[in-house]
Design an enzyme around this catalytic site. Structure first.
Site, PDB file in Angstrom:
ATOM      1  N   ASP A   1       4.944  16.580   7.734  1.00  0.00           N
ATOM      2  CA  ASP A   1       4.172  17.528   6.946  1.00  0.00           C
ATOM      3  C   ASP A   1       4.281  17.060   5.489  1.00  0.00           C
ATOM      4  O   ASP A   1       5.164  16.261   5.161  1.00  0.00           O
ATOM      5  CB  ASP A   1       4.773  18.931   7.140  1.00  0.00           C
ATOM      6  CG  ASP A   1       4.141  19.943   6.229  1.00  0.00           C
ATOM      7  OD1 ASP A   1       2.905  19.892   6.039  1.00  0.00           O
ATOM      8  OD2 ASP A   1       4.892  20.777   5.674  1.00  0.00           O
TER       9      ASP A   1
ATOM     10  N   ASP B   1       3.439  19.097   2.042  1.00  0.00           N
ATOM     11  CA  ASP B   1       3.971  20.031   1.034  1.00  0.00           C
ATOM     12  C   ASP B   1       5.287  20.637   1.522  1.00  0.00           C
ATOM     13  O   ASP B   1       5.349  21.258   2.579  1.00  0.00           O
ATOM     14  CB  ASP B   1       2.950  21.129   0.736  1.00  0.00           C
ATOM     15  CG  ASP B   1       1.660  20.544   0.158  1.00  0.00           C
ATOM     16  OD1 ASP B   1       1.742  19.605  -0.655  1.00  0.00           O
ATOM     17  OD2 ASP B   1       0.575  21.016   0.549  1.00  0.00           O
TER      18      ASP B   1
HETATM   19 MG    MG Z   1       4.805  22.417   4.399  1.00  0.00          MG
END
Ligand code: MG
Length: 414
Positions: free
Chosen positions: A239, A241
């Site tokens: 992932d 962020d």
């Molecule tokens: Mg995230």
């Protein structure tokens, strides 16, 4: 960030006998439709070398026909032909005007499975080049290289001398300033590199990846047996962020990029271990009209630059711009297949790349990340703060046993 990769593909391949009478060595097939050179180009492209030059000579028309003007992933290919054989140094000298300040140079008839970004990020000081070296049990076929600290001090001319040692792996990071040292006709390996080494201007880094040179019929056979399998790799899905960059809320400006502790080093560990690294990120900010996909691309380009500084790279960024509440009409979708917890982005990467499921995993900071992994049939691990490198190591320990070494466990019976 070094973006130019140059392949020497002009040799006649005489040691292979009749099979190179009608086909240049780098174009010999590993499998139907797949040339050896395809594999080398794909490696450069996935490491972010976007300007790829092929210096052809022998049967150069075939190389030109197959590659000139083509795009491979984000890379653009050009073929530059020489009319008369001038050796590896002469071939490079003829394209002096095309050279970037620093560039990657690779032999087109050998494959060395290393993290190319690590080679390109070695601190070079006043040196004019750095060579990737491989330890082998018998240097007699290649000629040995002597390394003292990080400097190459000698190239043994004595081919035929048996015994373990380092050899030239056929992959170099070179300065454009080398052009002043190139003869019109001559060899990099036999003339230019030994002379630079005597002046203390040549660095070497030992790398342990799988190495093969297809110059002999038996090694070509081995490449055909082994490489298609070796080219499948496990993948780490990350992932973005909160995993790579600190999540400031719809982060998209390059100046707002703040790395999670040891995130870049974690990516480099994965690169060194021969993993594919894919980012899979929901980008609702695009759906809400806060920023455009072009702005996100700029952010990813900045990430790639800063990763390259430490010798790391991401193979591909997958993003989902769709959202059920999107204010941009075309991006409004109740539950898009790509939006995590749906696994669409992961499944797409699995189709786009030769991923080996065993050992593959995802790291995210939300339950929706983990659920997406699980729906794609992969283990997912939650990052809970601290060093991302530690989390990657824990994921390795949990799903793949001890941390693999690039090429090390990918043994192939010869
Ligand atoms: Mg995230």
């Amino acid at each position: 960030m070094i973006k130019q990769a140059i392949f020497l593909v002009g040799g006649a391949g005489t040691r292979l006998g009749s099979i190179t009478r009608s086909t240049p060595k780098p174009l010999l097939e590993l499998a139907p439709g797949t040339a050896f050179l395809d594999l080398l180009i794909d490696e450069a492209a996935r490491h972010g070398f976007t300007d790829i030059l092929l210096l052809s000579g022998y049967l150069g028309g075939q190389v030109e026909q197959r590659y000139h003007g083509r795009r491979v992933r984000d890379s653009r290919l050009r073929v530059l032909r020489e009319e008369e054989p001038a050796g590896t140094a002469g071939a490079l000298r003829r394209v002096s005007a095309e050279l970037d300040p620093w560039f990657l140079l690779a032999n087109g008839d050998s494959f060395f499975d290393i993290n190319l970004r690590r080679l390109a990020s070695v601190p070079r000081g006043s040196a004019l080049g750095c060579l990737a070296l491989r330890h082998v049990q018998d240097t007699s076929r290649f000629g040995g290289v002597t390394l003292e600290g990080d400097r190459i001090v000698d190239f043994s001319e004595k081919r035929g001398e048996r015994g373990p040692g380092l050899i030239n792996g056929g992959l170099y990071c070179l300065s454009r300033e080398i052009q002043d040292r190139l003869p019109a006709i001559g060899s990099l390996e036999g003339q230019v590199f030994p002379s630079l080494a005597r002046e203390g201007l040549l660095l070497g880094i030992e790398q342990s990846g799988y190495f093969i040179d297809i110059g002999l019929p038996e090694s070509l056979d081995q490449a055909r047996r082994c490489l298609p399998q070796l080219m499948t790799r496990p993948a780490a899905f990350l992932d973005r962020d909160g995993i790579l960059n600190v999540d400031h809320g719809y982060t998209h400006r390059p100046e707002d990029l703040t790395w999670i502790p040891e995130a870049r080093e974690a990516v480099r560990d994965l690169n060194d271990a021969g993993y594919f690294v894919f980012v899979v990120t929901n980008q609702a900010g695009i759906a809400h009209g806060f920023y455009t996909e072009a702005a996100m691309d700029d952010f990813h380009a900045e990430m790639a630059r800063q990763l390259a500084d430490v010798g790391a790279h991401v193979d591909a960024f997958y993003h989902c711009p769709y959202h059920p509440e999107a204010s941009v009409a075309r991006l409004k979708t109740p539950a898009h297949a790509d939006r995590k917890p749906n696994p669409g982005m992961i499944l797409r990467a699995l189709r786009d790349w030769p991923v080996r499921p065993a050992g593959s995993f995802l790291i995210g900071d939300r339950d929706t990340d983990i659920e997406a992994a699980s729906r794609a049939g992969l283990p997912g691990y939650l990052y809970r703060g601290g060093s991302l490198r530690m989390t990657v190591n824990q994921a390795w320990a949990a799903c793949a046993g001890p941390r693999p070494k690039l090429g090390g466990e990918l043994t192939c019976a010869s």
